[in-house]
Design a protein around this motif. Structure first.
Motif, PDB file in Angstrom:
ATOM      1  N   MET A 116       0.854  -1.182   0.000  1.00  0.00           N
ATOM      2  CA  MET A 116       0.000   0.000   0.000  1.00  0.00           C
ATOM      3  C   MET A 116       0.894   1.237   0.000  1.00  0.00           C
ATOM      4  N   GLN A 137       1.780   0.017   8.106  1.00  0.00           N
ATOM      5  CA  GLN A 137       0.784   1.082   7.962  1.00  0.00           C
ATOM      6  C   GLN A 137       0.699   1.925   9.235  1.00  0.00           C
ATOM      7  N   GLN A 150      -7.587  -0.132   9.081  1.00  0.00           N
ATOM      8  CA  GLN A 150      -8.046  -1.217   8.223  1.00  0.00           C
ATOM      9  C   GLN A 150      -7.066  -2.394   8.265  1.00  0.00           C
ATOM     10  N   GLY A 151      -5.786  -2.099   8.238  1.00  0.00           N
ATOM     11  CA  GLY A 151      -4.789  -3.162   8.300  1.00  0.00           C
ATOM     12  C   GLY A 151      -4.893  -3.961   9.586  1.00  0.00           C
ATOM     13  N   THR A 152      -5.111  -3.269  10.689  1.00  0.00           N
ATOM     14  CA  THR A 152      -5.261  -3.941  11.971  1.00  0.00           C
ATOM     15  C   THR A 152      -6.525  -4.794  11.985  1.00  0.00           C
ATOM     16  N   GLU A 173      -8.029  -6.142   9.411  1.00  0.00           N
ATOM     17  CA  GLU A 173      -7.827  -7.295   8.537  1.00  0.00           C
ATOM     18  C   GLU A 173      -6.993  -8.366   9.232  1.00  0.00           C
ATOM     19  N   ALA A 203      -5.804   3.671   6.887  1.00  0.00           N
ATOM     20  CA  ALA A 203      -5.059   2.513   6.383  1.00  0.00           C
ATOM     21  C   ALA A 203      -4.556   1.661   7.541  1.00  0.00           C
ATOM     22  N   GLU A 241      -0.366 -10.162   6.930  1.00  0.00           N
ATOM     23  CA  GLU A 241      -1.318  -9.111   7.312  1.00  0.00           C
ATOM     24  C   GLU A 241      -0.783  -8.307   8.501  1.00  0.00           C
ATOM     25  N   GLU A 277       2.084  -6.056   7.345  1.00  0.00           N
ATOM     26  CA  GLU A 277       1.549  -4.917   6.593  1.00  0.00           C
ATOM     27  C   GLU A 277       0.883  -3.913   7.529  1.00  0.00           C
ATOM     28  N   ALA A 278       0.144  -4.411   8.508  1.00  0.00           N
ATOM     29  CA  ALA A 278      -0.527  -3.520   9.457  1.00  0.00           C
ATOM     30  C   ALA A 278       0.494  -2.729  10.272  1.00  0.00           C
TER      31      ALA A 278
END
Length: 86
Positions: A1, A52, A16-18, A20, A13, A45, A48-49
């Motif tokens: 992202m 972010q 949302q990452g958290t 997910e 972001a 995930e 990525e979180a």
């Protein structure tokens, strides 16, 4: 992202990452044959979180920082729970 300079976009972001990562964690069933691939998906995930969240912390307002720190703690809790699962 892509990295967002906009505080609100960066915060969203991270949020949302958290969410997910939480969803993937909550859907993992250890006895399933694809547990290993689900665990790898969860790891991706979470990574990525974290990225972010770190990006969002760079531009966050003072009001957003405590929530972002809570997101980090939530992810840390998930990692600990996975690591302590027999």
């Amino acid at each position: 992202m892509p990295y967002h300079k906009n505080k609100q976009q960066a915060f969203q972001a991270a949020q949302q990452g958290t969410e997910e990562a939480r969803d993937v964690y909550n859907n993992i069933v250890q006895n399933r044959a694809d547990y290993g691939s689900e665990l790898k998906h969860l790891s991706n995930e979470i990574n990525e979180a974290y990225e972010q969240i770190n990006n969002a912390l760079e531009v966050a307002s003072e009001n957003q920082k405590p929530k972002l720190e809570q997101f980090q703690q939530d992810l840390h809790t998930i990692v600990n729970e996975i690591n302590n699962t027999p």
